[in-house]
Each structure stands twice: as structure tokens, then as C-alpha cells.
Design an enzyme around this catalytic site. Sequence first.
Site, PDB file in Angstrom:
ATOM      1  N   GLY A   1      -3.547   2.864 -11.564  1.00 37.98           N
ATOM      2  CA  GLY A   1      -4.821   3.422 -11.119  1.00 37.98           C
ATOM      3  C   GLY A   1      -4.908   3.487  -9.608  1.00 37.98           C
ATOM      4  O   GLY A   1      -4.826   4.565  -9.015  1.00 37.98           O
ATOM      5  N   ASP A   2      -5.054   2.339  -8.980  1.00 38.32           N
ATOM      6  CA  ASP A   2      -5.212   2.281  -7.521  1.00 38.32           C
ATOM      7  C   ASP A   2      -3.851   2.125  -6.844  1.00 38.32           C
ATOM      8  O   ASP A   2      -3.563   1.114  -6.197  1.00 38.32           O
ATOM      9  CB  ASP A   2      -6.136   1.131  -7.151  1.00 38.32           C
ATOM     10  CG  ASP A   2      -6.464   1.079  -5.664  1.00 38.32           C
ATOM     11  OD1 ASP A   2      -6.317   2.122  -4.995  1.00 38.32           O
ATOM     12  OD2 ASP A   2      -6.860   0.006  -5.184  1.00 38.32           O
TER      13      ASP A   2
END
Length: 213
Positions: free
Chosen positions: A54-55
Site C-alpha cells: 500500500g504505502d
Amino acid sequence: TMPFAPNRKPVHEAYSPASRRQEFPRANFAFLLRVASNIASAVATVHESGCVIGDVNHSGLLVAADATVTLIDTDSFQFSADKQLYPCEVGVEEFTPPELQGRSLAGILRTKNHDNFGLAVLIFYLLFMGRHPFAGQPIGNAPPPTMQEAIKNFRFAYSSRRSETHLAPPPHTATLSDVPQEVRDAFELAFGPSGSTSGRPSAPDWVRILANC
């Protein structure tokens, strides 16, 4: 709990030429290739486990003197357990794919293909001496776009699609012609419109591609 990872430095100190001279004085281009390949291997392992990072960003990776890498900040990974989704609701603009630029990340189901964009940015940083793929020089009299605008509109500064991107690489920098054709094609797919729909090069793809450099 997470194991301690001593004697490692943030990946940006490896891809920034100024920091690399200080923090990795013996590093050469082969070292950068190994770091890039090890990052791709680490991302592939995460994906194989069923998680999505995700990040993806420069602060989530540490590099050792032997080019091995360690992923950190894993508490923000997206995963499912007991039929419950635990989403990743954060991100860094420079590593966020076009289809998510300007959107709230709360409640968005992140995918491996979203991670694949951030991975390609990290690899580009390493191979192109700390340059961001969407930071370029406008062609014509138009003002330079913001980073968010450039990414959202697929304006890959090093692309052969100059008539569409209206951007060129900064002066006195490496270009796609300086890397093998397979690497060029992978970056074009990762940063172009078709990658957001048909799929960007995956982490295992990058491991294979970089092994042939």
C-alpha cells in the site's frame, strides 16, 4: 514484534549520488542493480503472502552495505484475517499511482498493481541517480506540472511519448536509451496509461528483468 535491523540506511541514501558517496562509498552501478533486485524480491515475498504494502515509499526500506534490503513500517500493510480487511489508508504522493492521485485513500482496496507503481518508482530512482520519473522539463512554453499533475496524467518525463507527455528529461541526465530495451519497455508500461488497466510489471517481473542487465 519486528526484529531489529542494524547497520542499514534508508534507501534514498543509496540512490542519491551525494548521500551515496558518503554512506555507501564503495557502491557502483552493479550495487544499485542488486539493491533494486532485492527490493523487487522483498515486494514479491510480501505479495506471495497475500499482503499488499500500500504505502510503498522511500522511508519504508533500509539498505545494508551488501545490498540486502529490509522492509520496515509493516504496520500499514493491507491484509485480511478472519474475513476482515485491514486496509492501508496512507500513502506518499511521489509513489502513488495515477489512478489514486488526489483521492482519499480511506476505504480504498489497494492492489498489487498499485504497489507495482511504487516499486517501479524506487527502481527508477536507483537506476537514474535519484531522479524521479515524473520530474522533467516542459516542452514548449507551458509551466512545469506539479508532481501530482504529472503522475495523474501519465506524463512520464523520460517516455518516448513526448507528443503526449510534453515533458523531457532534465538536462545532463541519463535517458531510457542508456538502459537495455527490456528495462525501457518495463518503465514505459509501469508509468504509462496501459499499466493502470492491463497491469504494470510485477515484482517477479523486475527480478527477472534486472537479472538480465
